[in-house]
Write a protein that holds these residues in place. Structure first.
Motif, PDB file in Angstrom:
ATOM      1  N   GLU A   1       0.845  -1.206   0.000  1.00  0.00           N
ATOM      2  CA  GLU A   1       0.000   0.000   0.000  1.00  0.00           C
ATOM      3  C   GLU A   1       0.881   1.257   0.000  1.00  0.00           C
ATOM      4  OE1 GLU A   1      -3.060  -0.316  -0.529  1.00  0.00           O
ATOM      5  OE2 GLU A   1      -4.177   1.404   0.174  1.00  0.00           O
ATOM      6  N   ASN A   2       1.978   1.188   0.769  1.00  0.00           N
ATOM      7  CA  ASN A   2       2.889   2.331   0.876  1.00  0.00           C
ATOM      8  C   ASN A   2       3.553   2.693  -0.448  1.00  0.00           C
ATOM      9  OD1 ASN A   2       2.584   2.912   3.578  1.00  0.00           O
ATOM     10  ND2 ASN A   2       4.218   1.548   4.258  1.00  0.00           N
ATOM     11  N   MET A   3       3.578   1.762  -1.399  1.00  0.00           N
ATOM     12  CA  MET A   3       4.251   2.024  -2.666  1.00  0.00           C
ATOM     13  C   MET A   3       3.265   2.470  -3.751  1.00  0.00           C
ATOM     14  SD  MET A   3       6.977   1.401  -1.213  1.00  0.00           S
ATOM     15  CE  MET A   3       8.033   2.036  -2.507  1.00  0.00           C
ATOM     16  N   SER A   4       2.027   2.729  -3.355  1.00  0.00           N
ATOM     17  CA  SER A   4       0.985   3.117  -4.312  1.00  0.00           C
ATOM     18  C   SER A   4       0.987   4.637  -4.506  1.00  0.00           C
ATOM     19  CB  SER A   4      -0.373   2.647  -3.791  1.00  0.00           C
ATOM     20  OG  SER A   4      -0.328   1.246  -3.565  1.00  0.00           O
ATOM     21  N   ARG A   5       0.439   5.098  -5.633  1.00  0.00           N
ATOM     22  CA  ARG A   5       0.488   6.540  -5.928  1.00  0.00           C
ATOM     23  C   ARG A   5      -0.767   7.012  -6.676  1.00  0.00           C
ATOM     24  NH1 ARG A   5       5.561   8.831  -8.857  1.00  0.00           N
ATOM     25  NH2 ARG A   5       4.808   7.502 -10.544  1.00  0.00           N
ATOM     26  N   VAL A   6      -1.066   8.294  -6.511  1.00  0.00           N
ATOM     27  CA  VAL A   6      -2.058   8.966  -7.354  1.00  0.00           C
ATOM     28  C   VAL A   6      -1.310  10.025  -8.158  1.00  0.00           C
ATOM     29  CG1 VAL A   6      -4.068  10.491  -7.399  1.00  0.00           C
ATOM     30  CG2 VAL A   6      -4.014   8.588  -5.785  1.00  0.00           C
ATOM     31  N   CYS A   7      -1.501  10.020  -9.475  1.00  0.00           N
ATOM     32  CA  CYS A   7      -0.838  10.997 -10.342  1.00  0.00           C
ATOM     33  C   CYS A   7      -1.908  11.785 -11.084  1.00  0.00           C
ATOM     34  CB  CYS A   7       0.047  10.298 -11.375  1.00  0.00           C
ATOM     35  SG  CYS A   7       1.239   9.161 -10.658  1.00  0.00           S
ATOM     36  N   MET A   8      -1.920  13.097 -10.906  1.00  0.00           N
ATOM     37  CA  MET A   8      -2.892  13.932 -11.617  1.00  0.00           C
ATOM     38  C   MET A   8      -2.254  14.369 -12.932  1.00  0.00           C
ATOM     39  SD  MET A   8      -5.393  13.679  -9.528  1.00  0.00           S
ATOM     40  CE  MET A   8      -6.624  14.863 -10.083  1.00  0.00           C
ATOM     41  N   LEU A   9      -2.416  13.534 -13.961  1.00  0.00           N
ATOM     42  CA  LEU A   9      -1.804  13.836 -15.263  1.00  0.00           C
ATOM     43  C   LEU A   9      -2.629  14.880 -16.009  1.00  0.00           C
ATOM     44  CD1 LEU A   9      -0.894  10.237 -16.521  1.00  0.00           C
ATOM     45  CD2 LEU A   9       0.460  11.771 -15.108  1.00  0.00           C
ATOM     46  N   LYS A  10      -2.031  15.406 -17.066  1.00  0.00           N
ATOM     47  CA  LYS A  10      -2.739  16.344 -17.937  1.00  0.00           C
ATOM     48  C   LYS A  10      -3.322  15.556 -19.103  1.00  0.00           C
ATOM     49  CE  LYS A  10       0.620  19.985 -16.999  1.00  0.00           C
ATOM     50  NZ  LYS A  10       1.573  19.110 -16.258  1.00  0.00           N
ATOM     51  N   PRO A  11      -4.445  16.047 -19.676  1.00  0.00           N
ATOM     52  CA  PRO A  11      -5.017  15.343 -20.835  1.00  0.00           C
ATOM     53  C   PRO A  11      -3.963  15.120 -21.928  1.00  0.00           C
ATOM     54  CG  PRO A  11      -6.561  16.989 -20.056  1.00  0.00           C
ATOM     55  CD  PRO A  11      -5.309  17.169 -19.240  1.00  0.00           C
ATOM     56  N   ALA A  12      -3.052  16.084 -22.114  1.00  0.00           N
ATOM     57  CA  ALA A  12      -2.032  15.962 -23.156  1.00  0.00           C
ATOM     58  C   ALA A  12      -1.040  14.830 -22.891  1.00  0.00           C
ATOM     59  CB  ALA A  12      -1.268  17.284 -23.291  1.00  0.00           C
ATOM     60  N   ASP A  13      -0.965  14.371 -21.641  1.00  0.00           N
ATOM     61  CA  ASP A  13      -0.054  13.258 -21.338  1.00  0.00           C
ATOM     62  C   ASP A  13      -0.542  11.966 -21.991  1.00  0.00           C
ATOM     63  OD1 ASP A  13       1.645  14.837 -19.787  1.00  0.00           O
ATOM     64  OD2 ASP A  13       0.411  14.546 -17.999  1.00  0.00           O
ATOM     65  N   GLY A  14      -1.859  11.831 -22.113  1.00  0.00           N
ATOM     66  CA  GLY A  14      -2.443  10.709 -22.849  1.00  0.00           C
ATOM     67  C   GLY A  14      -2.056   9.335 -22.337  1.00  0.00           C
ATOM     68  N   ILE A  15      -2.217   8.349 -23.219  1.00  0.00           N
ATOM     69  CA  ILE A  15      -1.998   6.953 -22.824  1.00  0.00           C
ATOM     70  C   ILE A  15      -0.526   6.686 -22.510  1.00  0.00           C
ATOM     71  CG2 ILE A  15      -1.700   5.986 -25.157  1.00  0.00           C
ATOM     72  CD1 ILE A  15      -3.637   3.693 -24.163  1.00  0.00           C
ATOM     73  N   GLU A  16       0.369   7.417 -23.198  1.00  0.00           N
ATOM     74  CA  GLU A  16       1.803   7.229 -22.912  1.00  0.00           C
ATOM     75  C   GLU A  16       2.130   7.717 -21.502  1.00  0.00           C
ATOM     76  OE1 GLU A  16       3.881   5.447 -24.687  1.00  0.00           O
ATOM     77  OE2 GLU A  16       2.216   5.128 -26.084  1.00  0.00           O
ATOM     78  N   GLY A  17       1.474   8.801 -21.100  1.00  0.00           N
ATOM     79  CA  GLY A  17       1.675   9.324 -19.747  1.00  0.00           C
ATOM     80  C   GLY A  17       1.191   8.327 -18.699  1.00  0.00           C
ATOM     81  N   VAL A  18       0.071   7.677 -18.996  1.00  0.00           N
ATOM     82  CA  VAL A  18      -0.457   6.673 -18.079  1.00  0.00           C
ATOM     83  C   VAL A  18       0.524   5.511 -17.944  1.00  0.00           C
ATOM     84  CG1 VAL A  18      -2.289   4.967 -17.717  1.00  0.00           C
ATOM     85  CG2 VAL A  18      -2.875   7.270 -18.522  1.00  0.00           C
ATOM     86  N   LYS A  19       1.037   5.048 -19.083  1.00  0.00           N
ATOM     87  CA  LYS A  19       1.996   3.917 -19.049  1.00  0.00           C
ATOM     88  C   LYS A  19       3.215   4.282 -18.212  1.00  0.00           C
ATOM     89  CE  LYS A  19       0.868   2.466 -23.736  1.00  0.00           C
ATOM     90  NZ  LYS A  19       1.374   2.460 -25.131  1.00  0.00           N
ATOM     91  N   GLU A  20       3.741   5.501 -18.440  1.00  0.00           N
ATOM     92  CA  GLU A  20       4.945   5.903 -17.701  1.00  0.00           C
ATOM     93  C   GLU A  20       4.669   6.021 -16.206  1.00  0.00           C
ATOM     94  OE1 GLU A  20       7.987   5.635 -18.490  1.00  0.00           O
ATOM     95  OE2 GLU A  20       8.554   6.437 -16.521  1.00  0.00           O
ATOM     96  N   ALA A  21       3.460   6.523 -15.857  1.00  0.00           N
ATOM     97  CA  ALA A  21       3.118   6.649 -14.429  1.00  0.00           C
ATOM     98  C   ALA A  21       3.077   5.273 -13.763  1.00  0.00           C
ATOM     99  CB  ALA A  21       1.761   7.348 -14.280  1.00  0.00           C
ATOM    100  N   VAL A  22       2.526   4.291 -14.467  1.00  0.00           N
ATOM    101  CA  VAL A  22       2.439   2.940 -13.904  1.00  0.00           C
ATOM    102  C   VAL A  22       3.841   2.338 -13.773  1.00  0.00           C
ATOM    103  CG1 VAL A  22       1.586   0.583 -14.286  1.00  0.00           C
ATOM    104  CG2 VAL A  22       0.098   2.547 -14.774  1.00  0.00           C
ATOM    105  N   LEU A  23       4.630   2.445 -14.842  1.00  0.00           N
ATOM    106  CA  LEU A  23       5.967   1.833 -14.814  1.00  0.00           C
ATOM    107  C   LEU A  23       6.858   2.504 -13.771  1.00  0.00           C
ATOM    108  CD1 LEU A  23       6.518   1.282 -18.646  1.00  0.00           C
ATOM    109  CD2 LEU A  23       6.071  -0.452 -16.908  1.00  0.00           C
ATOM    110  N   GLU A  24       6.746   3.827 -13.666  1.00  0.00           N
ATOM    111  CA  GLU A  24       7.543   4.555 -12.675  1.00  0.00           C
ATOM    112  C   GLU A  24       7.163   4.110 -11.251  1.00  0.00           C
ATOM    113  OE1 GLU A  24      10.037   6.358 -13.049  1.00  0.00           O
ATOM    114  OE2 GLU A  24      10.264   7.513 -11.204  1.00  0.00           O
ATOM    115  N   THR A  25       5.882   3.908 -11.028  1.00  0.00           N
ATOM    116  CA  THR A  25       5.432   3.459  -9.700  1.00  0.00           C
ATOM    117  C   THR A  25       6.019   2.080  -9.379  1.00  0.00           C
ATOM    118  OG1 THR A  25       3.389   4.707 -10.005  1.00  0.00           O
ATOM    119  CG2 THR A  25       3.387   3.052  -8.260  1.00  0.00           C
ATOM    120  N   VAL A  26       6.016   1.196 -10.354  1.00  0.00           N
ATOM    121  CA  VAL A  26       6.559  -0.151 -10.131  1.00  0.00           C
ATOM    122  C   VAL A  26       8.070  -0.082  -9.893  1.00  0.00           C
ATOM    123  CG1 VAL A  26       6.904  -2.444 -11.149  1.00  0.00           C
ATOM    124  CG2 VAL A  26       4.706  -1.269 -11.425  1.00  0.00           C
ATOM    125  N   ARG A  27       8.742   0.807 -10.647  1.00  0.00           N
ATOM    126  CA  ARG A  27      10.195   0.971 -10.442  1.00  0.00           C
ATOM    127  C   ARG A  27      10.492   1.497  -9.045  1.00  0.00           C
ATOM    128  NH1 ARG A  27      10.766   2.409 -16.181  1.00  0.00           N
ATOM    129  NH2 ARG A  27      10.021   4.480 -15.690  1.00  0.00           N
TER     130      ARG A  27
END
Lengths: 182, 280
Positions: free
Chosen positions: B150-176
């Motif tokens: 739970e401690n390694m979880s995150r909420v990221c308020m991305l911008k619409p322009a970040d799009g699907i690539e931004g979502v992928k990077e947010a997920v991968l960065e969280t796992v890293r």
């Protein structure tokens, strides 16, 4: 390499342990996690002695589930070590030789481990039922009011752990991941 | 209109807390077996074998799978034609948690105040999410959540322009960032859309979905598959000690959102991804 070791951790034992070794620990170890670390740290800051003899000993970052009648202990796996990082260098400076937990350590802990010639072991997180089988006895020796977070003295036999960071600062978390990264 | 007494709710929640902590659902058991079959790291294979052995001991000797028996998260889907009789519903749910954690010898991990940190000694209160749905049943999901992940979880308020690539990077960065801390192989629950709190609840809910069941939205199902592959190329492996199986699954839930936003929540769960569901 698989190695069986006995506590307390003498310097010559520490010298043999390399990151990546698979270790079976037997002997006395102690449990302490967040609240116990905070209390020990504050007591030692006031010049008081910690409630366990740190010299050449191992602390297992563990808060077990309760034992049922006839059981020595409940589920008994490691908790995340980094929450103890703030308190760890002081314990290492006072003789602590080994820690069992899971997950990354801070640079200041690793520097202190190198300075004090200590070892960091990982036990497999989420394998608490299996690990409980290696615990022969469990006795609360301090901070009883903390419940699961009290300090316990455990007698363990062949507790399986992996050396993640050795006394030279070699870090298996970094080297192993590089090997499998695509 | 159907009447359900709170005693029934108490008993079910009590049993579900105990069951969730002793037995993993079939999808998670299957995913761990599959990970063991495919793992290239010898140490990783050995660790996955230990996780299987651990589950066997937990079931046969009634020892919790993990000592962190979690904070009890409860999803209540209440049919709008149900009349609840007895005591206050919230008190009943917490009574079920209390009985489950005390009688089931589960660890009491909840503190009364986040800063004063005195243990409540019965693992209450739980985290309860209510949803009103059609019908005259109540569907309860109990999902005890450990805090290493739970401690390694995150909420990221991305911008619409970040799009699907931004979502992928947010997920991968969280796992890293989680690396070995969250007890890999992990399950990744992702909530995309809604508001700040909505995406977090979606991510939590995503963790309770069967790992064999992809999203019903084709592009989201593709994203789940792609992210799982990418996460498993990061190299962390079982226990973070190197290997191909860093995650057992990625489940994504989506919801409409505001023209200005792209909220993304990533809720990480360890391999002890507990969830029990019952309809009463």
């Amino acid at each position: 390499m698989e190695i069986k070791i006995q506590t307390p951790l003498e310097e010559e034992t520490v010298n043999r342990l390399k990151a990546g070794d698979y270790i079976y620990i037997s002997g006395t170890i102690y449990t302490a996690r967040d609240a116990a670390h905070k209390r020990m740290f504050e007591a030692m800051g006031k010049g008081e002695n910690p409630p366990l003899d740190l010299k050449n000993n191992i602390i297992y970052y563990l808060g077990p589930s309760p034992a049922k009648e006839g059981q020595v202990i409940g589920s008994a796996g490691p908790t995340t070590s980094s929450r103890m990082d703030k308190y760890t260098p002081l314990l290492l400076d006072n003789g602590l030789k080994g820690m069992i937990g899971k997950g990354k350590r801070s640079e200041s802990v690793i520097e202190s481990m190198k300075k004090n010639k200590a070892v960091y072991f990982a036990a497999v997180g989420g394998a608490g039922a299996l690990l409980s089988k290696c615990i022969q006895s469990s006795e609360v020796i301090a901070y009883d009011d903390l419940g699961t977070e009290a300090i316990r003295k455990l007698e363990v036999e062949n507790l399986p752990v992996i050396v993640v960071i050795d006394k030279e600062g070699n870090n298996l978390y970094e080297t192993a991941v590089e090997e499998f990264k695509k | 209109m159907r009447t359900i007494h709170t005693d029934t709710i108490i008993n079910n929640i009590k049993e579900m807390c105990i069951e969730a902590n002793l037995h993993l659902a079939k999808d998670v058991v299957g995913a761990i077996a599959h990970a063991k079959d495919t793992e290239e790291s010898q140490l990783g294979k050995k660790i996955l074998g230990q996780l299987q052995e651990n589950m066997d001991i937990a079931a046969s000797e009634s020892i919790p799978i993990c000592q962190d028996t979690g904070m009890a998260v409860v999803f209540m889907q209440i049919g709008q034609d149900v009349h609840i009789e007895g005591q206050n519903l919230e008190d009943a749910i917490n009574e079920g948690i209390r009985q489950g954690y005390v009688e089931g010898y589960l660890r009491k991990s909840v503190v009364k105040d986040p800063l004063e940190r005195e243990n409540t000694k019965d693992n209450t209160p739980g985290i309860i999410h209510y949803e009103i749905v059609p019908g005259e049943n109540i569907t309860i999901t109990v999902a005890p959540k450990g805090f290493g992940s739970e401690n390694m979880s995150r909420v990221c308020m991305l911008k619409p322009a970040d799009g699907i690539e931004g979502v992928k990077e947010a997920v991968l960065e969280t796992v890293r960032l989680a690396g070995p801390n969250a007890c890999p192989p992990i399950v990744v629950g992702v909530g995309i859309g809604g508001t700040f709190e909505k995406c977090a609840i979606l991510a939590k809910k995503a963790l309770t979905r069967d790992l064999n069941q992809s999203s019903s939205t084709p592009y989201v199902a593709e994203l789940e598959k792609e992210l799982l592959e990418k996460i498993n190329q990061l190299g962390y492996g079982p226990a973070g000690l190197g290997g191909r199986n860093t995650a057992l699954g990625v489940n994504i839930e989506t919801y409409p959102t505001h023209i200005a936003g792209l909220p993304v929540a990533i809720n990480i769960c360890c391999h002890v991804n507990r969830h029990v569901m019952r309809t009463i």
